[in-house]
Design a protein around this motif. Structure first.
Motif, mmCIF file in Angstrom:
data_model
loop_
_atom_site.group_PDB
_atom_site.id
_atom_site.type_symbol
_atom_site.label_atom_id
_atom_site.label_comp_id
_atom_site.label_asym_id
_atom_site.label_seq_id
_atom_site.Cartn_x
_atom_site.Cartn_y
_atom_site.Cartn_z
ATOM 1 N N GLY A 57 0.789 -1.329 -0.068
ATOM 2 C CA GLY A 57 -0.028 -0.123 0.035
ATOM 3 C C GLY A 57 0.820 1.260 -0.061
ATOM 4 O O GLY A 57 0.254 2.330 -0.656
ATOM 5 N N ASP A 58 2.069 1.347 0.417
ATOM 6 C CA ASP A 58 2.796 2.381 0.556
ATOM 7 C C ASP A 58 3.537 2.858 -0.969
ATOM 8 O O ASP A 58 3.862 3.863 -0.875
ATOM 9 N N SER A 59 3.339 1.981 -1.960
ATOM 10 C CA SER A 59 3.505 2.375 -3.188
ATOM 11 C C SER A 59 2.265 3.304 -4.024
ATOM 12 O O SER A 59 2.804 3.652 -4.897
ATOM 13 N N ALA A 60 1.180 3.258 -3.203
ATOM 14 C CA ALA A 60 0.152 4.143 -3.991
ATOM 15 C C ALA A 60 0.308 5.517 -3.772
ATOM 16 O O ALA A 60 0.837 5.768 -2.755
ATOM 17 N N SER A 61 -0.045 6.503 -4.667
ATOM 18 C CA SER A 61 -0.060 7.744 -4.374
ATOM 19 C C SER A 61 -1.403 8.559 -4.120
ATOM 20 O O SER A 61 -1.601 9.497 -3.903
ATOM 21 N N LEU A 62 -2.335 7.453 -4.319
ATOM 22 C CA LEU A 62 -3.788 7.971 -4.283
ATOM 23 C C LEU A 62 -4.803 6.974 -3.644
ATOM 24 O O LEU A 62 -4.333 5.608 -3.554
ATOM 25 N N ILE A 63 -5.500 7.546 -2.926
ATOM 26 C CA ILE A 63 -6.602 6.753 -2.034
ATOM 27 C C ILE A 63 -8.157 6.953 -2.278
ATOM 28 O O ILE A 63 -8.325 8.176 -2.222
ATOM 29 N N GLY A 64 -8.741 6.157 -2.580
ATOM 30 C CA GLY A 64 -10.241 6.200 -2.684
ATOM 31 C C GLY A 64 -10.970 5.755 -1.367
ATOM 32 O O GLY A 64 -10.872 4.780 -0.795
ATOM 33 N N PHE A 65 -11.482 6.780 -0.675
ATOM 34 C CA PHE A 65 -11.905 6.920 0.510
ATOM 35 C C PHE A 65 -13.558 7.027 0.558
ATOM 36 O O PHE A 65 -13.869 8.200 0.568
ATOM 37 N N HIS A 66 -14.216 6.232 0.697
ATOM 38 C CA HIS A 66 -15.695 6.327 0.848
ATOM 39 C C HIS A 66 -16.279 6.828 1.888
ATOM 40 O O HIS A 66 -17.179 7.568 1.897
ATOM 41 N N GLY A 67 -15.583 6.383 3.189
ATOM 42 C CA GLY A 67 -16.219 6.943 4.553
ATOM 43 C C GLY A 67 -17.307 5.851 4.678
ATOM 44 O O GLY A 67 -17.441 4.704 3.952
ATOM 45 N N GLN A 68 -18.038 6.290 5.598
ATOM 46 C CA GLN A 68 -19.401 5.259 6.288
ATOM 47 C C GLN A 68 -20.592 6.050 6.223
ATOM 48 O O GLN A 68 -20.821 7.392 6.505
ATOM 49 N N THR A 69 -21.629 5.452 5.521
ATOM 50 C CA THR A 69 -22.862 5.774 4.982
ATOM 51 C C THR A 69 -23.554 6.101 6.328
ATOM 52 O O THR A 69 -23.814 4.892 7.090
ATOM 53 N N VAL A 70 -23.939 6.985 6.933
ATOM 54 C CA VAL A 70 -24.859 7.089 8.126
ATOM 55 C C VAL A 70 -26.378 7.356 8.024
ATOM 56 O O VAL A 70 -27.002 7.304 8.748
ATOM 57 N N ALA A 71 -26.586 8.152 6.617
ATOM 58 C CA ALA A 71 -27.857 8.411 6.196
ATOM 59 C C ALA A 71 -27.901 8.472 4.860
ATOM 60 O O ALA A 71 -27.004 9.007 4.242
ATOM 61 N N HIS A 72 -29.132 8.069 4.055
ATOM 62 C CA HIS A 72 -29.231 8.116 2.701
ATOM 63 C C HIS A 72 -30.531 8.421 2.418
ATOM 64 O O HIS A 72 -31.579 7.699 2.561
ATOM 65 N N ARG A 73 -30.956 9.703 2.072
ATOM 66 C CA ARG A 73 -32.226 10.141 1.698
ATOM 67 C C ARG A 73 -32.389 10.669 0.433
ATOM 68 O O ARG A 73 -32.211 11.791 0.032
#
Length: 365
Positions: A91-107
Motif C-alpha cells: 500500500g505504501d507504493s500508491a499515491s492515491l487513496i479512494g475513501f468512501h467513508g461510512q454512510t450514516v444516512a441516505h435520503r
C-alpha cells in the motif's frame, strides 16, 4: 495513446459494519484493472456500536451537519481507515487513496424526502495527513445534488470487470443493502434491490448469535413463513423500476418478531431472496446468470434460496476469478482515479441522474 495507469488504494466500510476493507489495484480508471493485494481491519465491538449509534442518530436529523456523536464516530472511523492502509501489502507504493467513508444516512430523491441528501462520514483531510497520500472522497453528493440517487456507485467498476463476459448477466452485491448491476447486449443499469444481509445480521445479533448468521446455520434450522415474506415484500419500493436506492434503516425486523430465532432467520433470508426475484422481474431482459459479491455470497442458504426463487444460475464472483471480499474497495480505488481525471463516476442508467456525472473531491496531505 494508452491511458495513464495508477497504483491506488481503495477503502470501504459497508453498512454491515464488519470491517474496513482495503484493496490495492493498478488501474487507468477505465478498462485496465489489475488487483494486487487486500487487507481487512475489523471493527471492534465498541467501534461498531459507536458507528451504529451515529447512523441511528443521523437518521433523526433533517440534514447533515455538525453533531458531537457524529464527530466522535468520524474521528474513530478515520483512524481505523488509516490503520487499514498501513496493513495493506504494498500500500505504501500508491499515491492515491479512494475513501468512501461510512454512510450514516441516505435520503435520495426516490425516498420522497423534501430535501434529498446522502451522508458519508470520514475526515479526508486527516486521512491525507496521516497517510501522506492524496485522498479522493465525497463520491456521492454531486450526483444527488444533480437529481440522482447517489447510489449505487460500484456499477461502473462492474462494467469494467465484466466486459469480456457473455450477456445478459448481472452482478449482485449483498452487503447490508443489496444492489444489482445488470448487462444486456444493448444496455445496462443498476439499483438497490432491498435489505441484503442487514435484517439477517440484526436478527442474529438480537438473538445472541454474533454479528451475522454464520454459514446460514440459523436459517437452515428454521422454517420460512411465506405469508410474512409476502407481507414484507408488499411495499411500493419493490414495485418501482430502477434506478432507485435506499438506506439500511428503511427496513426492520418487526415483521418477524415473535418467531423463533431459527424461523425468523429463515424467513428474513427468504425475504432477501424474494427481493432479488422481484428485482430481476423488473428488468427489461432475462439474465442468464447472477454473480454474487459481498458477504451474502458466503451464506449457502441464501445462495440456494436465490437460485431457487430466481430460476437462474447464482454463483460467487470467485467463479470468474474476482475477489468478492475486495470488490467494493477495488471499486472505490477505480473511482478515485476517475475523480482525479475528471471522468464520470455515475450515469443515468445507474443512479437516474440526467447525464453522466463527474464528482468527488481530492484532499492533499
Amino acid at each position: 495513446m494508452a491511458a495513464e495507469k495508477h497504483l491506488v488504494v481503495g477503502l470501504m466500510s459497508g453498512t454491515s459494519v464488519d470491517a474496513v476493507d482495503a484493496a490495492l489495484i493498478e488501474t487507468d480508471g477505465e478498462g485496465h484493472v489489475r488487483p494486487l493485494s487486500f487487507a481487512e481491519r475489523p471493527w471492534t465491538d465498541a467501534e461498531r456500536a459507536l458507528i451504529r449509534r451515529a447512523a441511528a442518530h443521523a437518521l433523526t436529523l433533517p440534514r447533515p451537519g455538525p453533531d458531537p456523536l457524529i464527530a466522535e464516530a468520524e474521528h474513530v472511523l478515520t483512524l481505523a481507515h488509516a490503520e487499514a492502509v498501513a496493513l495493506l501489502p504494498g500500500g505504501d507504493s500508491a499515491s492515491l487513496i479512494g475513501f468512501h467513508g461510512q454512510t450514516v444516512a441516505h435520503r435520495p430523491p426516490s425516498s420522497g424526502h423534501p430535501a434529498p441528501f446522502t451522508w458519508q462520514i470520514g475526515d479526508a483531510d486527516l486521512l491525507a495527513r496521516l497517510t501522506g497520500r492524496m485522498v479522493a472522497h465525497d463520491f456521492r453528493s454531486a450526483d444527488v445534488a444533480a437529481g440522482g440517487e447517489g447510489a449505487p456507485l460500484a456499477p461502473g467498476y462492474h462494467r469494467a470487470l465484466s466486459s469480456g463476459l457473455s450477456r445478459p448477466m448481472g452482478v449482485l452485491n449483498l452487503g447490508g443493502v443489496g444492489n444489482l448491476t445488470w448487462f444486456s447486449d444493448t444496455g445496462w443499469g443498476a439499483f438497490d434491490t432491498g435489505p441484503g444481509n442487514g435484517l439477517i445480521d440484526d436478527w442474529a445479533a438480537r438473538h445472541g448469535r454474533g454479528h451475522y448468521d454464520a454459514d446460514g446455520a440459523m436459517a437452515a434450522a428454521g422454517r420460512v413463513h411465506e405469508a410474512l415474506v409476502a407481507r414484507m415484500a408488499a411495499t411500493g419500493y419493490f414495485e418501482a423500476i430502477g434506478p432507485k436506492s435506499l438506506d439500511r434503516g428503511d427496513f426492520s425486523i418487526a415483521h418477524v418478531e415473535g418467531l423463533s430465532a431459527e424461523d425468523g432467520a429463515a424467513t428474513l433470508t427468504a425475504f432477501t431472496a424474494e427481493t432479488i426475484r422481484l428485482a430481476l422481474a423488473r428488468l427489461p431482459v432475462r439474465l442468464g446468470r447472477l454473480l454474487v459479491t459481498g458477504g451474502g455470497r458466503r451464506n449457502p442458504v441464501l445462495m440456494r434460496m436465490m437460485a431457487g426463487r430466481c430460476g437462474i444460475p447464482v454463483e460467487p464472483v470467485e467463479a470468474h476469478g474476482w475477489r468478492g471480499d475486495a470488490m467494493e474497495a477495488e471499486a472505490f480505488a477505480w473511482l478515485a482515479v476517475r475523480v482525479l481525471k475528471g471522468l464520470p463516476i455515475s450515469w443515468p442508467e445507474t443512479t437516474g441522474v440526467g447525464r453522466p456525472m463527474t464528482g468527488g473531491r481530492i484532499s492533499r496531505p
